[in-house]
Structure formats: structure tokens, C-alpha cells
Design an enzyme around this catalytic site. Structure first.
Site, mmCIF file in Angstrom:
data_model
loop_
_atom_site.group_PDB
_atom_site.id
_atom_site.type_symbol
_atom_site.label_atom_id
_atom_site.label_comp_id
_atom_site.label_asym_id
_atom_site.label_seq_id
_atom_site.Cartn_x
_atom_site.Cartn_y
_atom_site.Cartn_z
ATOM 1 N N ASP A 123 0.831 -1.209 0.000
ATOM 2 C CA ASP A 123 0.000 0.000 0.000
ATOM 3 C C ASP A 123 0.868 1.263 0.000
ATOM 4 O O ASP A 123 1.741 1.435 0.838
ATOM 5 C CB ASP A 123 -0.884 -0.050 1.258
ATOM 6 N N HIS A 171 -8.550 12.641 14.627
ATOM 7 C CA HIS A 171 -8.611 11.654 13.545
ATOM 8 C C HIS A 171 -7.208 11.127 13.286
ATOM 9 O O HIS A 171 -6.227 11.873 13.385
ATOM 10 C CB HIS A 171 -9.171 12.266 12.260
ATOM 11 N N HIS A 223 -3.664 4.232 7.154
ATOM 12 C CA HIS A 223 -2.593 3.738 6.288
ATOM 13 C C HIS A 223 -1.223 3.963 6.921
ATOM 14 O O HIS A 223 -0.997 4.994 7.566
ATOM 15 C CB HIS A 223 -2.643 4.436 4.927
#
Length: 581
Positions: A221, A392, A396
Site C-alpha cells: 500500500d 482523527h 494507512h
């Protein structure tokens, strides 16, 4: 035993076969090469879809969508072109899903309408898939098979081991695909969180074990390759959120992504701690919470949840309202509440609205418009500015986690996935800097990477692209021509000459009329001259041409196009309308 042709020679001791140390595919497998073929997600964010092919067997990892850019006028979703899979439909064995985000499962209805193959996913992922397929009336014919982390499944020559990873959604896995030429590890979306709120931490040991076995190729990723350091764990938001819950004087509206089960759990725990009841508002957040409760990921204390209709029964400082619409979607619950147009969610002066999410690029205007409306209602709006603590965190991995994964599994070859071209390129540079992979390869959608035990080379290209879909329906595919026409209409408007023609004689009945929509030149003289152009075109045409509506429309269109471009410097869409008398 020595086998002729392309077959390799190995031991065929029956005891080894019986014990399970050898599989049938190890005994009689041609020395084919493995092909990795990205159909989406390598060159854009979204549409994640990758095919692995060995001989006459293909498996597909993920089937995502992406949301359209501004220039794709009227398009609802964009899915990858699966022409390659359709051309090889007899070879496609299964689709395997890493997790349940839309950019990984959203294209399933489109793909399954063309290829009805088994779909593998974890329990939570399949719960999302069921709802999506039911909406498209595909669920009855779907073959959904549950994946469990740590348990292999065999699909043709592929043996797939799901490995637990952490992300912003629950029940996510990486896929270690054991092939006859070696192990291909696809990370899916991940970050390394060893204290996940759901009690299922990232499985470092499984990846370390893979490194000992030897990984042929790592597909990793690339989303956060620009971010230095480590991505904070999900629990990193608790201190700041705790302060906000404690300080909110009135109702607290808590908005997050509907798939952020971790964040919803934290919000419910804090609401319980601070004596607030929780109401769920918005279809997407309500559906996600229901699935999460059914599967045990959310276990709110008895009496914590109330129906939206009960909000008026409690004092404002006793309420926490989980509400959907964190990205400013026009018809979302938060957007409607912001303009005082929601039945249950009424935002009053002094209420706190917390946006516990990141701004997805492209959504800035919509989000700031909602914030403006909230400010007009004298609400206190808290968004992720990062100045007073985290509200927040990303799902990832950042640079150090990406390096850690590479060093942990020590792949022979490395391919970055999931990102724009610049992300893929920077990920290549990061992988090179680790000094671990023998070779790093930058692939884009459609490029074919062919691997054996010792080599990895690009060997061709297959058809890829974007399929635009209107109305969220698998049937409503929008072609390039439609998009071009929409842009044309948006830029220069519509010009409609209306002509009445006698069907029997071919004679024009009365004067043509001109109607416009979105045509900027509001000049009566220009419209009169345009009507004269139509009259001259009709007069210069013979009876046969006037009876052939296709011919006469083309003539009118061509003459008006020249006139308008010269006299108005505009190129509207010209659509002559013939009325038969």
C-alpha cells in the site's frame, strides 16, 4: 521420477503426500510463469483490482470503485475496465477481498454481473458485500465464502493465507498467495497498530514467519508514502476526544466515516463515560453500526442507544448524536441538519459538531459549505486541524511502517500498489533505500509483470481503463461520447431549431422557431439571424432532402455551427427538431 517436457522433477514419496507436506499441485505442475496484472489502483486512488494468473487459472484481489472527478459530469461511480477478465472468463476462479471499503469492494456488482465467480472475504467484509449485492439484486446467485486469518484456502494452483492487519476498518487482511513459483504478498490497506480497539492487533509474527519462508514479491500500500514516521494507532484520538466530550455544553454531534467502527466504538465508550445517550442518524452509519453489533465489534452498554425520535426526551448535555455526512455529501444527514432540514437532527446555538475524519481531496468545497452553514447556526465546529491533539488518525502506514514491512518480509521483488503515479514512484525510492529487494518494479494499470523464481519482467499490456456508471446501476454505463456531450452542454449550452415539415409534400409549414438553453448570448438580433440561416438552408434544399430528416438535420446543424462560431464565438450543442405535419 523424471517427467518429460516442461514438468519439474521432485520426490513423490507417498508418505509425504499423505502427510500434507506435498500437495497434488507440487507433484505435477508445469513450470509456468506467474503473471501479475493490475486492472486498477496503480495510477489512481480507488478502483483497486489485481489479477494473478498462473497457466489457465486466474484469481482477482479486490474489486473496487472510485468516485468521479469533477469533469465526469453526472457520473455516480467509476469502476475498472475488466475486458481482460471477460476475455478469459473460463479461467477466472475467484475474487478475494482484503477488506470492506468501497475502493476495494464497490466494483463487485459490476464484475459479478459479468463473471459469477466465488467471492472470498472476512466475515465483516462479506456482511458489507451482502448488502451491496442485495441492493443490485445479485445476492441470490452469489457464492460468498468466508476467509479466516491464519487459515489457508486453496484455489487451483494458489494457496492463500489471510493475515490479520489493522486499518481504519475492522476485519482486514493481507493475502499471502502461495504459488508454484513463490509467495506473493499483497498487504491490502494497512497500518501497524498493536493496540487496536477491537482487540485484534496487527499480526507481526505472521509476517516475520513469511520473511523466514522467503517472499518472492511484495505488493505494498502506497497511500501514505509521503508521510514520515509512524501512523498513530486508533486509540491516539481518545485523549482529545475525551476533552471535547467533557467540555461540550450542549448536544454533541459526532461525525465520522460510516465504516470507522473503531471510531464509533470510542465515541460510544466516551458517551457512556460522560453520561450521554447515543442516537444514530444517517442510513450508512446506522447500517454499519447494526452489522458491527451483530458481529460483536460494537457492544454498547444496555440503555446507551436511543432512537432518533427520543432525542427530544433528553437534555442537550445528555446527548451524543453519531451522524453521517462527514464529507459534505449534499443529501447526507449532517448536510440537511446544517440547513435545518432534518426531522430529528436539529442543531442549535452552542451545540458542538465534531468532524472526526480527514478531508478527501476534491470534497473541500462541499465540506466547507457545510461548516459555513453550521457556523451560521452558531454551532461550535471542530475539525482536524491538529493543533490541540488528534481527533482523527489515518488508516494507512507511514514511511517507517512501510520500511518495517519490507525489512520484516524481505521480498526478492517489490511492487508498490494503491496510489497516484507520484506515490508509486516515491514508494519505489523508499524501497530502494532499504536495500532489501533485489529488484523494484513500478507497474501501472494494464502492465503485465511476469515472474518466476529468479526473474521479474514486464512482458506486455492488457486493456484497462475506466467505466463510468450512472444511477449506481450496473446497466447504466456512460461512454466517452456522453461525457463529451455533457461537457459541451455545460460549456456552451443547447440550441434547438424547431421546424414543421409537411410529411406528404416536404414543404416547410410556417416559420422555424429557435429555442435555447444555457446559451449565453441573449441577443434577439442574433436569434433572428440564426432563424434566417435555417430558412435559407431549407429553401436551398430540394423536396427529397427535406423528406430525409437525417440529411436536413445535418445541413441545418452545419450551417448554424458556422454562423454561431463566427458571430457569437460559441459552439453550443445544436439539435434540430423536425415536427411532422
Amino acid at each position: 521420477m523424471n517427467l518429460p517436457g516442461p514438468f519439474r522433477t521432485i520426490s513423490t514419496d507417498r508418505a509425504e503426500v499423505a502427510s500434507g507436506r506435498l500437495r497434488y499441485t507440487d507433484i505435477l505442475m508445469p513450470s509456468e510463469k506467474l503473471q501479475l496484472i493490475p486492472l486498477g489502483g496503480l495510477g489512481e486512488f480507488g478502483m483497486n483490482c489485481l489479477a494473478l494468473r498462473y497457466g489457465d487459472d486466474i484469481i482477482v484481489i479486490d474489486a473496487g470503485l472510485m468516485f468521479p472527478e469533477e469533469e465526469l459530469l453526472g457520473v455516480d461511480i467509476v469502476v475498472p475496465d475488466i475486458s481482460y477478465l471477460i476475455e478469459n472468463r473460463d479461467k477466472v476462479r475467484a475474487i478475494l477481498l482484503t477488506h470492506g471499503h468501497e475502493d476495494h469492494i464497490g466494483g463487485l456488482p459490476w464484475i459479478l454481473s459479468e463473471l459469477n465467480v466465488p467471492v472470498y472475504g472476512t466475515e465483516f467484509t462479506l456482511a458489507y458485500v451482502e448488502g451491496k449485492l442485495d441492493e443490485h439484486r445479485l445476492l441470490d446467485d452469489a457464492d460468498l465464502i468466508e476467509l479466516q486469518p491464519g487459515r489457508r484456502v486453496t484455489i487451483g494452483p494458489f494457496s492463500v493465507m489471510p493475515i490479520r492487519v489493522t486499518h481504519s476498518l475492522v476485519d482486514c487482511v493481507a493475502l499471502a498467495v502461495h504459488t508454484p513459483v513463490g509467495i506473493v504478498l499483497h498487504t491490502g490497506d494497512f497500518k501497524i497498530d498493536l493496540s487496536s480497539p477491537d482487540g485484534h492487533p496487527f499480526d507481526l509474527q505472521a509476517f516475520a514467519d513469511l520473511g523466514k519462508q522467503g517472499v518472492l514479491c511484495l505488493l505494498q500500500d502506497s497511500t501514505n508514502v509521503d508521510r514520515p514516521g509512524f501512523t498513530p494507532g486508533e486509540k491516539a484520538v481518545i485523549p482529545r476526544l475525551d476533552d471535547i466530550f467533557a467540555a461540550a455544553p450542549r448536544k454533541l454531534f459526532f461525525s465520522c466515516f460510516s465504516s470507522s467502527i473503531h471510531r464509533m466504538k470510542i465515541a460510544m465508550d466516551l458517551a457512556h463515560k460522560h453520561g450521554r445517550k447515543v442516537a444514530l442518524i444517517g442510513r450508512s452509519i446506522d447500517n454499519s453500526a447494526e452489522i458491527a453489533q451483530d458481529l460483536g465489534y460494537l457492544e454498547p452498554p444496555p440503555g446507551l442507544l436511543i432512537n432518533p425520535g427520543q432525542i427530544r426526551d433528553y437534555a442537550p448535555n445528555q446527548l451524543c448524536i453519531l451522524i453521517s455526512g462527514t464529507q459534505g455529501e449534499p443529501m447526507s444527514a449532517l448536510s440537511r441538519a446544517a440547513v435545518d432540514n432534518h426531522k430529528h437532527a436539529k442543531i442549535d446555538p452552542g451545540d458542538t459538531v465534531l468532524l472526526s475524519s480527514r478531508i478527501i481531496p476534491g470534497n473541500e468545497k462541499a465540506i466547507y459549505r457545510v461548516i459555513d452553514h453550521l457556523e451560521r447556526r452558531d454551532a461550535r465546529v471542530i475539525s482536524d486541524d491538529g493543533t490541540n491533539g488528534l481527533i482523527h488518525v489515518s488508516g494507512h502506514g507511514s514511511q517507517e511502517e512501510l520500511r518495517m514491512m519490507i525489512n520484516l518480509v524481505r521480498p526478492k521483488f517489490f511492487v508498490p500498489v494503491h496510489g497516484d503515479y507520484r506515490h508509486l514512484k516515491r514508494h519505489i525510492e523508499l524501497a530502494k533505500a532499504t536495500g532489501v529487494p533485489e529488484k523494484v518494479i513500478l507497474l501501472e494499470d494494464g502492465e503485465v509483470l511476469t515472474l518466476d523464481k529468479d526473474h521479474a519482467e514486464k512482458t506486455g499490456k492488457v486493456t484497462t481503463g475506466r467505466v463510468c456508471i450512472d444511477n449506481n446501476s450496473t446497466a447504466d454505463v456512460v461512454g466517452d461520447t456522453v461525457i463529451r456531450d455533457r461537457k459541451h452542454l455545460g460549456a456552451d449550452g443547447l440550441f434547438l431549431p424547431i421546424i414543421a415539415i409537411n410529411r406528404a409534400t416536404g414543404e416547410v409549414e410556417g416559420m422555424p422557431e429557435i429555442t435555447t438553453r444555457g446559451f449565453a448570448a441573449d441577443d434577439p438580433e442574433l436569434l433572428r439571424n440564426a432563424r434566417d440561416i435555417v430558412v435559407r438552408t431549407l429553401e436551398s434544399s430540394n423536396d427529397v432532402e427535406r423528406r430525409d430528416y437525417g440529411v436536413i438535420k445535418d445541413k441545418i446543424r452545419a450551417d448554424l455551427k458556422r454562423f454561431l462560431q463566427k458571430n457569437a464565438n460559441r459552439r453550443p450543442m445544436i439539435m434540430p427538431i423536425i415536427l411532422e405535419i
